[in-house]
Each structure stands twice: as structure tokens, then as C-alpha cells.
Design an enzyme around this catalytic site. Structure first.
Site, mmCIF file in Angstrom:
data_model
loop_
_atom_site.group_PDB
_atom_site.id
_atom_site.type_symbol
_atom_site.label_atom_id
_atom_site.label_comp_id
_atom_site.label_asym_id
_atom_site.label_seq_id
_atom_site.Cartn_x
_atom_site.Cartn_y
_atom_site.Cartn_z
ATOM 1 N N CYS A 92 0.045 2.559 1.971
ATOM 2 C CA CYS A 92 -1.415 2.749 2.010
ATOM 3 C C CYS A 92 -1.867 3.160 3.424
ATOM 4 O O CYS A 92 -1.590 4.264 3.852
ATOM 5 C CB CYS A 92 -2.109 1.484 1.511
ATOM 6 S SG CYS A 92 -3.824 1.788 1.129
ATOM 7 N N HIS A 180 0.095 0.526 -3.655
ATOM 8 C CA HIS A 180 0.637 -0.762 -3.194
ATOM 9 C C HIS A 180 1.807 -1.221 -4.071
ATOM 10 O O HIS A 180 1.579 -1.798 -5.140
ATOM 11 C CB HIS A 180 -0.459 -1.838 -3.223
ATOM 12 C CG HIS A 180 -1.465 -1.685 -2.136
ATOM 13 N ND1 HIS A 180 -1.306 -2.237 -0.887
ATOM 14 C CD2 HIS A 180 -2.630 -0.996 -2.102
ATOM 15 C CE1 HIS A 180 -2.336 -1.924 -0.129
ATOM 16 N NE2 HIS A 180 -3.150 -1.169 -0.842
ATOM 17 N N GLU A 182 3.643 -3.709 -3.601
ATOM 18 C CA GLU A 182 3.794 -5.169 -3.534
ATOM 19 C C GLU A 182 2.955 -5.913 -4.562
ATOM 20 O O GLU A 182 3.185 -7.084 -4.815
ATOM 21 C CB GLU A 182 3.461 -5.666 -2.115
ATOM 22 C CG GLU A 182 2.006 -5.563 -1.669
ATOM 23 C CD GLU A 182 1.613 -4.194 -1.115
ATOM 24 O OE1 GLU A 182 2.220 -3.179 -1.512
ATOM 25 O OE2 GLU A 182 0.662 -4.137 -0.305
#
Ligand code: XMP
Length: 537
Positions: A92, A180, A182
Site C-alpha cells: 500500500c 493489503h 495481511e
């Protein structure tokens, strides 16, 4: 150099790891969590406090950020020692930062790119996409977008709205993704992080509880030599695991002090002390309840109660520690979320309650600090505890605040109120332990719970400063109210109340009102955090 940092860095030099540079995103901790789940050791450091990069650092990840790279005050990091030398993954803001500073261009996008998107893979042979499905869902969250790639870069994936959703720089192991990986909503995100850490960085993925124990014991021995160490035990998971690790490393040179502050739960001091002795720990139990109750006399304000309990604890602990000749170190059960919080880009979060019961202790005692669990998340502490052979009742204990029942008796603390709360709490907690359930365990998320207690993050009872009218037999009663609290949470920062079975609540309420003299009413707390907190004071 500060001993705390020294220990962490020294340990890090032995273990291969991924360095995560934090630009302040809300989800940076999740990158760490995901890598640890892959048995890859990693450390999160603020972008402006990069540690020395040793040979053990196998790759670097740049996190997201609430800032725009176009802001005047946008976080800046000098990547000259990293980019092109080590594998690098920008996420990002990290992706946009690399674009902006290495020949690309970032512009504000008309529509904020936020939410789910489908990832179309453009280079199926990229190591980054091994095992990743074409068109799988990813999570976007950015206001800017990359309009021109950095030099020598090519797009390796796009979405319907974002042409440069992921890119790689040719001739070096630099990757970047604008989404993202994660977060849970990115379906193959964990696979992507595995591809980066294991396939691209070449990590072995050997960060297991056993390897942690071996490495930590070896480095504690080296660090402490023949020095004597003191540790305050609380009965909680963190201090117990820290004590067992230190005991393994230095044996009798470790002296543990367990203070009975007179505010513990029913039989807790004796039971926990016995368990510690069974584990072979060199532990001194100190009865000083009278001192604490004396200091709490007439005190009703929650913060004043905390301060009274905290300062009395320091005095008692210090007096005991003075008796241990030649002690040079104070061991603490600090864990990783505390460390990240205190050095985060945004600084420690604002104080709502003063949780640090022993603040001021190290300064007063003039001892060096050793914190063997500084690199572990809570669930990792439990896994290490299990690998150390600590019994499940201790490892799976709910968190319990340092000021103990002192902050669960609203208003002034007295012997009589303590008796009532202890008895009620005992019925509730034993009831939870005896109630079967088919839910995941709160302490081991991938396992089923042994019983209702084990499925809950934290439970307890609160004695309200309210008396109400009831009827017992033919008599009117005018007695106290007990509130029950049970929450699920991952770290105590947010929490939801648990939907306890009605039959269970009916039984507990009946048992408390019938068996605990002084109580004629039981309520259940159905507030979540925020806006409520877990404890009532
Ligand atoms: P709150 O009440 O802030 O609590 O939602 C979050 C977690 O912290 C524990 N807690 C404390 N722990 N000293 C402690 O050691 C304290 O003064 C203290 N106050 C709250 C609480 O039990 C929950 O796990």
C-alpha cells in the site's frame, strides 16, 4: 545502550528474520502476526528508527500508512542500504513510496480505492503468485494510486480499477502491492506473504516454540552469566512463562517473589504458589494483605485505588528483594504488543486507565531489566508455555488485573465485601470450568475449548455498591448486587460480551444468591469495549 533494546537486538542477530518498517498503518501488527503464523520470525520497527541490519535479516517489508506519499510531511525512509540488496516488499503506502521515490508517479485517485477487488494476475510465473488463484479477492484501502511505475518495473497484477495493483522491479527482488495481503479479506494474502518470506527471501520457517526456547535459554545464559535475577510472579501466563524460561537458563540464581496483596481470588495464593513449587521454581510467597487493606481504607476513587495498590506493591516487593544479596537483574514478563505500543510511530496510546502496576519499580531498585518474552505475541507465549510443560490450567488462565479484586469492588474495599466477591467469583469461575461447550479455545485459537471457561477470553464478577430489596423465604432482604462479566477479545483492546447459555446463567445466579450471604441480585453485563471497558473501574 538500554538493556531492553540490547537483549532484543542481541537475540535477533541469532535468528533469521524479516524486518517490517512501520509507517503507522492500523494493520501493521497483522503483517507480523501472519509471518509468525508461518513460523517466520519478524520484528516491527518504526520507519524512523531502523535497527542495524545484520546478516540475519532476510528481507524487508514496508507497511501501509494513514499518510499520502504526496503529503509534505509524508514519512520518509532511506532505502539505499536495502533496495536492490535485500528482497523488499512494499504494501500500500510502501508500494507507492517505492514508486514515488524511484522514478514512478503517484496521484490522488478520483474515487478512493477501498474494499474488495478481484486480482487479475498478469505474470503467472512470478514467485509472488505461487499457489495464488487468478481473480482471487484482495482488500484495497488507499486514496492515492500509482500512475507510472518506477524505473525497470513491470506490472504483475491488476484489478478492474487499478492497473498497477502489483509490480516487480526487474533485476532485483523488489515487489510491491497496492492492496493489503495481511488482512483476512485478501483471500490468498497469507500465501503471498509465504511466497515472499519463504520463496523470495529464503527464510526456513523454523521459528517454533522449541527453537525459541533453545535460542532464548542460550542467550539468557550468555547475558546473565552467574548473576542473580529477581522476578515478580503474578499467577498470570506471562510472568509464569518468563519464570520457567529463566529457571531453565539459570536455575537457582533466579528468585521469584509472589505477593499476596489480600485482593486475590478464593484460594488463589495457595493454589498458585503450590503450582510454582511443583514446577521447581525458587519462589518466595509474601503475605501482606493487611498492608494493602490498610492503604485502601477510605479510598473510593478508582485511580487512587490503583495508585495505592501499585505503590504498596512496590514497597513490599522492594523490601523482599533487598533480602536477596547480590541481585543484579529484574526480570519482567513484557510481551511484544507492549513493546510495539511503546515505540510505535504514533507513540503510546492515550491513557484511559493506568495499567502499569509496577511503573517506577525498576528505577527504585536500580536493577538491570531482562525481558525474555519481549518478542512474543500472547498466543505465542502460551505455545512456548505449553512446550515448556506448564500445565494447561496455568497457561489457559484468563487475564487478571494487577490491582486484582480491588478494582472489582466498586468504591471502598472492605474485608466483608472481599468475602462476598470471592465467594461469588468462585461460583462463577468454577461454573464456567464445569460447563461443557463446543466452541474454539480462546487461548489456542486452532483448538477446541475444554469447557466454557476455556472458550472465553476473560471472565469475572463485580460487586456493585448498590443494595436493593428482595425477598428470602418470608423475609424482606436488602442486599448487594453482583454483576457477571464475560468477554471475548484478542488483546484486551476491544472486546465483545459473550452470549452465555441461559441455562448456565440461571444456574450461576441461583447458586450465588443461595450460597453467598449478602447478595440477593445477579446481573449480566452486556456492554462491549468500546465504549465500555472490560473492568468496571
Ligand atoms: P480494560 O478495563 O481497560 O482492561 O478494558 C483491559 C485489560 O487490562 C486488564 N486491566 C489491568 N491489568 N493492571 C493490570 O495489570 C490494571 O490496572 C488493569 N486494568 C485493567 C483487564 O483485566 C483487561 O484484561
Amino acid at each position: 545502550m538500554d538493556e531492553k533494546v540490547y537483549f532484543c537486538t542481541k537475540f535477533s542477530f541469532m535468528q533469521e528474520m524479516i524486518l517490517i518498517l512501520d509507517f503507522g498503518s492500523q494493520v501493521t501488527q497483522l503483517i507480523g502476526r501472519r509471518l509468525r503464523e508461518l513460523n517466520v520470525y519478524c520484528e516491527i520497527h518504526p520507519y524512523n528508527k531502523i535497527p542495524v541490519i545484520g546478516e540475519n535479516v532476510k528481507g524487508v517489508i514496508l507497511s501501509g500508512s494513514p499518510f499520502s506519499v504526496r503529503d509534505e510531511k509524508a514519512p520518509f525512509v532511506d532505502l539505499s542500504g536495502i533496495k536492490g540488496k535485500l528482497p523488499l516488499l512494499g504494501i500500500c503506502y510502501g508500494a507507492q513510496f517505492i514508486a514515488q521515490h524511484f522514478g514512478g508517479e503517484v496521484k490522488g485517485s478520483v474515487a478512493r480505492e477501498y474494499g474488495r477487488a478481484q486480482l487479475h494476475l498478469l505474470d503467472l510465473s512470478s514467485l509472488m503468485w505461487l499457489g495464488v488463484d487468478d481473480d482471487s479477492q484482495v482488500w484495497m484501502s488507499h486514496g492515492d494510486t500509482i500512475t507510472k511505475l518506477p524505473e525497470n518495473a513491470r506490472a504483475i497484477a491488476c484489478t478492474d480499477d487499478v492497473f498497477f495493483a502489483a509490480y516487480k522491479i526487474d533485476g532485483e527482488e523488489t515487489y510491491a502491492v497496492q492492496f493489503h495481503p495481511e488482512v483476512f479479506h485478501t483471500e490468498d494474502g497469507k500465501q503471498m506473504l509465504e511466497n515472499f518470506a519463504i520463496r523470495i527471501c529464503g527464510c526456513k520457517g523454523d521459528w517454533t516454540p522449541d527453537s525459541f526456547i533453545d535460542n532464548t535459554v542460550a542467550s539468557l545464559r550468555q547475558q546473565l552469566g552467574d548473576d542473580k535475577v529477581i522476578l515478580g510472579l503474578s499467577g498470570g501466563v506471562d510472568s509464569t512463562v518468563a519464570a520457567v524460561l529463566l529457571n531453565k537458563a539459570i536455575g537457582k540464581n533466579l528468585t521469584c517473589i509472589f505477593v499476596d496483596n489480600g485482593l486475590l481470588r478464593k484460594n488463589e495464593f495457595e493454589d498458585v504458589l503450590d503450582s510454582y513449587k511443583e514446577m521447581g521454581l525458587n519462589v518466595i510467597g509474601v503475605h501482606s494483605g493487611h498492608l494493602f487493606l490498610e492503604k485502601l481504607k477510605g479510598v473510593t476513587d478508582p485511580e487512587a485505588k490503583r495508585k495505592a495498590i501499585g505503590s504498596t506493591f512496590i514497597d513490599v516487593f522492594d523490601a523482599e528483594a533487598q533480602k536477596i544479596e547480590g541481585a543484579r537483574w529484574l526480570a519482567q514478563g513484557t510481551i511484544y504488543p507492549d513493546v510495539i505500543e511503546s515505540v510505535s510511530v504514533n507513540g503510546p496510546s492515550c491513557k484511559i486507565k493506568s495499567h502499569h502496576n509496577v511503573g517506577g519499580l525498576p528505577e527504585k531498585m536500580n536493577l538491570k531489566i531482562v525481558e525474555p518474552l519481549r518478542s512474543l505475541f500472547k498466543d505465542e507465549v502460551r505455545r512456548v508455555g505449553r512446550a515448556l510443560g506448564i500445565k494447561r490450567e496455568l497457561i489457559g488462565r484468563h487475564p487478571f488485573p494487577g490491582p486484582s479484586l480491588g478494582i472489582r469492588i466498586l468504591g471502598e474495599v472492605t474485608e466483608e465485601k472481599l468475602r462476598i466477591l470471592r465467594d461469588a467469583d468462585d461460583i462463577f469461575i468454577k461454573g464456567l470450568r464445569n460447563w461443557p461447550c463446543e466452541l474454539p479455545s480462546a487461548s489456542y485459537p486452532n483448538e477446541m475449548a475444554d469447557n466454557l471457561y476455556d472458550s472465553i477470553w476473560q471472565a469475572g464478577t463485580i460487586l456493585l455498591p448498590v443494595k436493593s430489596v428482595g425477598v428470602m423465604g418470608d423475609e424482606r432482604s436488602y442486599e448487594y448486587t453482583i454483576a457477571l462479566r464475560a468477554v471475548i477479545s484478542t488483546d484486551g483492546m476491544t472486546a465483545d460480551w459473550v452470549h452465555l447459555p441461559y441455562e448456565f446463567m440461571a444456574k450461576v445466579s441461583n447458586d450465588i444468591i443461595n450460597k453467598v450471604r449478602g447478595v440477593n441480585r445477579v446481573c449480566y453485563d452486556i456492554s462491549s469495549k468500546p465504549p465500555a471497558t472490560i473492568e468496571w473501574e
